[in-house]
Design an enzyme around this catalytic site. Structure first.
Site, PDB file in Angstrom:
ATOM      1  N   SER A 107       0.844  -1.197   0.000  1.00 35.96           N
ATOM      2  CA  SER A 107       0.000   0.000   0.000  1.00 35.96           C
ATOM      3  C   SER A 107       0.876   1.243   0.000  1.00 35.96           C
ATOM      4  O   SER A 107       2.101   1.151   0.062  1.00 35.96           O
ATOM      5  CB  SER A 107      -0.901  -0.002   1.229  1.00 35.96           C
ATOM      6  N   LYS A 108       0.229   2.394  -0.030  1.00 31.65           N
ATOM      7  CA  LYS A 108       0.942   3.674  -0.054  1.00 31.65           C
ATOM      8  C   LYS A 108       1.877   3.808   1.146  1.00 31.65           C
ATOM      9  O   LYS A 108       2.933   4.411   1.059  1.00 31.65           O
ATOM     10  CB  LYS A 108      -0.063   4.831  -0.030  1.00 31.65           C
ATOM     11  N   ARG A 109       1.444   3.223   2.223  1.00 34.57           N
ATOM     12  CA  ARG A 109       2.231   3.312   3.452  1.00 34.57           C
ATOM     13  C   ARG A 109       3.618   2.669   3.293  1.00 34.57           C
ATOM     14  O   ARG A 109       4.561   2.991   3.995  1.00 34.57           O
ATOM     15  CB  ARG A 109       1.372   2.652   4.534  1.00 34.57           C
ATOM     16  N   HIS A 110       3.776   1.753   2.325  1.00 35.52           N
ATOM     17  CA  HIS A 110       5.085   1.161   2.058  1.00 35.52           C
ATOM     18  C   HIS A 110       5.860   1.956   1.006  1.00 35.52           C
ATOM     19  O   HIS A 110       6.892   1.517   0.526  1.00 35.52           O
ATOM     20  CB  HIS A 110       4.927  -0.270   1.531  1.00 35.52           C
ATOM     21  N   GLY A 111       5.308   3.112   0.649  1.00 32.23           N
ATOM     22  CA  GLY A 111       5.982   3.916  -0.386  1.00 32.23           C
ATOM     23  C   GLY A 111       5.558   3.511  -1.785  1.00 32.23           C
ATOM     24  O   GLY A 111       6.155   3.935  -2.763  1.00 32.23           O
TER      25      GLY A 111
END
Ligand code: GLU
Length: 473
Positions: free
Chosen positions: A251-255
């Site tokens: 997800s976005k949280r992993h870049g």
């Protein structure tokens, strides 16, 4: 493979900007086609108009273009099996849907939304209970004649297994009673993905369906349709998911972003391709810099990794820095255009680039690293004194010495600067560190820069003297 003419397709649904995982799949499709001298096709799967996001088709093209995934057939250039947009192929699907009903491979379903909803309320994962499958064809015909709305569902076998050999996952076998009688045609005469994908892959002579593993569970439905229509199915290759470093769904949280956003962030398409390639394919120690041509050469569909790939943004940073280091200055300079102010002098930018590219991770790193060459920094006296380790008076005297040495240099290059200033430092009472670190901060405002004398040369004699005068006063 010898007797197969390889044709692959990237078949995105225009429901937003494709996710990096979809782009990785597109790259693998491209590599597979090119490896065997075949065609790479783009087909837009837009049968689900409710999920259509305007602008997404353009983004799909932009991604292919950015990465150099040249399409042989697509909605714009066309090709022998067009149109390549599903919403323009509705008549084709309708013809085959009727055929499937005629051969008892599909059946009309009259169940209302409410009824289906209540099935799901009881069990979120409930399959359709095949209620309408029990209707006789007379009953069904009567309902149709009376104008009752209906969809078509695929009439899957109720027993046995669907077995196939997947190029990536190996031999697969799914029990038929776990599969759902999927809707293949909606009330409004628009097919669902399951029908359209089979018809198009067949009519477009796709040899290999290489797609995300999330479609694996639907493959029995597709294989059933191939068999019912008397068609030879393509080879399936389901590529694994991308996970974050913590092994959760990416997800976005992993870049994770779209490939277009990475390009905007200053990542080179070469590095992005390289990075995507290693998400599912292993080559040497996975740090080799590979061009797209090289990837075509070494790609082997039988060696696509079966386990989920871990998306690690650090690896992208590493590969990008390697590509930046390797790129000739002139080429790198051309990539910089949107990342630097328009009024920066080209020649000066190239000189600075040669000094700083070793330390850049992305193209965005250039402007902050080069700024003080173009605009004199505000330098605090204290920051200079911290480096000199001497009194204000002694430091001023050292800078005056430097100024007079510099004034006398006619050939202002880094070797001469080094030789002359080293001589001056030796008799200054300052250690080399004190002498040159204070000088560095005085002219750049920073304690970390490329080699000091190179920086002075780029600034030029006049500007260097000006900055020294400024700190002295
Ligand atoms: N339209 C599907 C998607 O967007 C493609 C699935 C397939 O490749 O068969 O993921």
């Amino acid at each position: 493979m010898a007797d197969t003419h390889v044709r692959t397709r990237n078949a995105p649904s225009p429901t937003g900007v494709p996710h990096v995982g979809n782009t990785r799949t597109a790259l693998f499709d491209y590599l597979l086609a090119k490896k065997y001298g075949g065609e790479f096709i783009l087909r837009i799967e837009d049968t689900d108009q409710d999920r259509f996001v305007p602008g997404s088709i353009e983004k799909i093209y932009q991604i292919h273009d950015l990465l150099g995934l040249v399409r042989d057939e697509d909605p714009v250039v066309g090709g022998p099996f067009g149109p390549y947009i599903q919403s323009q192929r509705l008549e084709i699907y309708q013809k085959y849907a009727s055929l499937l009903v005629g051969i008892d491979a599909a059946y009309p379903c009259f169940c209302s939304e409410e009824r289906l909803k209540s099935l799901h309320e009881k069990d979120q994962f409930a399959k359709y209970d095949r209620f309408c499958r029990k209707l006789t064809s007379e009953e069904a015909q009567r309902k149709i004649a009376a104008g009752e709305p209906y969809v078509l569902r695929v009439k899957l076998p109720e027993t046995g297994f669907t077995i196939w050999h997947d190029l990536v996952q190996g031999k697969l076998s799914l029990p038929n009673n776990e599969c759902d009688d999927k809707v293949i045609m909606k009330t409004i005469g628009i097919p669902t993905y399951h029908l359209a994908v089979v018809i198009d892959d067949h009519l477009m002579k796709i040899s290999h369906v290489l797609r995300g593993v999330e479609w694996m569970a639907s493959t029995p439905v597709h294989l059933f349709l191939y068999e019912a229509l008397g068609w030879q199915p393509p080879t399936f290759a389901h590529v694994p998911l991308l996970l974050g470093p913590d092994k959760s769904k990416l997800s976005k949280r992993h870049g994770a972003k779209s490939v277009l956003e990475y390009a905007e962030d200053g990542y080179l398409p070469e590095a992005i391709n390289n990075f995507l390639f290693y998400l599912g394919f292993s080559y040497k120690d996975n740090s080799e810099m590979l061009t797209l041509d090289k990837m075509v050469e070494i790609f082997d569909e039988k060696k696509i990794q079966r386990q989920n790939a871990i998306f690690d943004i650090q690896r992208l940073n590493y590969l990008n820095s390697q590509w930046i280091k390797k790129m000739p200055i002139e080429d790198l300079f051309l990539r910089l255009n949107t990342y630097i102010p328009a009024d920066w002098n080209d020649e000066k930018v190239k000189q600075i680039l040669a000094l700083v590219k070793e330390r850049m991770f992305t193209l965005r790193d250039f402007a902050p690293a080069a700024e003080y060459f173009f605009t004199a920094p505000v330098v605090s006296v204290q920051s200079v004194l911290d480096q000199s380790g001497h009194s204000e008076k002694e430091t001023v005297s050292w800078f005056e010495t430097v100024k007079s040495v510099i004034k006398d240099i006619s050939d202002f290059n880094s070797t001469v600067l080094h030789d002359e200033l080293a001589k001056a430092q030796a008799i200054s009472g300052f250690s080399p560190k004190e002498a040159f670190m204070s000088l560095r901060v005085a002219i750049s405002g920073r304690s970390v820069t490329p080699p000091l004398f190179d920086c002075m040369v780029i600034l030029g004699k006049d500007e260097t003297l000006k900055r020294l005068s400024a700190i002295i006063s």
